[in-house]
Design a protein around this motif. Sequence first.
Motif, PDB file in Angstrom:
ATOM      1  N   ALA A   1     -37.058   8.952  -1.222  1.00 56.88           N
ATOM      2  CA  ALA A   1     -38.170   9.725  -0.681  1.00 56.88           C
ATOM      3  C   ALA A   1     -37.740  11.172  -0.463  1.00 56.88           C
ATOM      4  O   ALA A   1     -38.515  12.104  -0.695  1.00 56.88           O
TER       5      ALA A   1
ATOM      6  N   CYS B   1     -44.115   2.943   5.062  1.00 53.31           N
ATOM      7  CA  CYS B   1     -43.805   4.335   4.742  1.00 53.31           C
ATOM      8  C   CYS B   1     -42.454   4.732   5.342  1.00 53.31           C
ATOM      9  O   CYS B   1     -41.956   4.096   6.268  1.00 53.31           O
TER      10      CYS B   1
ATOM     11  N   ARG C   1     -47.979  14.168   0.773  1.00 53.08           N
ATOM     12  CA  ARG C   1     -47.146  12.956   0.823  1.00 53.08           C
ATOM     13  C   ARG C   1     -46.490  12.785   2.188  1.00 53.08           C
ATOM     14  O   ARG C   1     -45.922  11.737   2.469  1.00 53.08           O
TER      15      ARG C   1
ATOM     16  N   LYS D   1     -46.780   9.030   2.534  1.00 52.74           N
ATOM     17  CA  LYS D   1     -45.641   8.218   2.100  1.00 52.74           C
ATOM     18  C   LYS D   1     -44.481   8.321   3.084  1.00 52.74           C
ATOM     19  O   LYS D   1     -43.651   7.416   3.164  1.00 52.74           O
TER      20      LYS D   1
END
Length: 238
Positions: A5, A195, A84, A163
Motif C-alpha cells: 500500500a 483496509c 485512496r 484503501k
Amino acid sequence: MTAAALELAGVSKSYGGLRPLRIHEIRVAPAESVAIVGFDRACAEVFVNLVTGASLPDAGEVRVFGRPTSAIADSDDWLATVDRFGIVSERAVLLDALSVVQNLAIPFTLDIDPPPQDVHERAILLAQEAGLGEADWHGCVAELDADGRVRIRLARALALDPKVLLLEHASAALSPAASATLGADIRRIALRRGCGLIAITADPQFASAVAGTVLTLDPASGRLSARFRRWSLFRRSE
C-alpha cells in the motif's frame, strides 16, 4: 507479489524544521496497521503530504500501491491518488453550524438542507460506524466534544471507501481512556473493511490500541524501530 500500500525508501524532505524529515525505509502491506511515534505536528503534515503525493521528497522515493508519486501526471491523477486515502486530521475543516448528518453528506452531495434520503441514510451509517450516538446525529457539530469531533472526521474519512486510513495525531485532544477506546474502535473498523491503516501519533497508548505494529522514528537517521509488536504483516523491504 502484491504491491505494498505504501513504500518509502531513502526519503528526505526539508520543511523548515531543525532537520529534514527522514524516512530510511518502510513498507506497509495493503491490509496492515502501523503506528509511527516520533513526529511532531509539522512533521506529520509533511509526511501526509508526501504519502498522498501533494509534495515530492527532496531525495528518495514514495510509492503508493506500487506507483511512485513522482509519476503523478496532473490534478486529476493526483485526486485519484488522494481518494485512496481516508485522512483523519484536525486540518480537515468541519462546518460547525451544520449537523453531523449534513457534514457527512457533503462527500456525496452539496444538496444538504436537507440531504436526499439516500444520502441521509449513508450519513447515518457512517456516523454509527464511527461511534457517534444517535443523540449527536442532528445536533450542530459545534456541540460535539473532542471525542465526537475526531469521530466525525473519522466518519468522513471513511465516506469514499478508502484503501488506507491515514491518521494524523488523531488522539491529541483526548484523555487517555478516550484515546485507547478510539484506537481500538478504529482498529476494528479497519479490520472489518480490510483496509490499511497508518497512524502518526505521539500517544503510545493510542498507538498500541490502533495498530498491530508500533514503530518509533529516529529523526536523525530516519530509521524506524519496532518498540512494540502485537501482530503484524509488517516486513522491511530487502
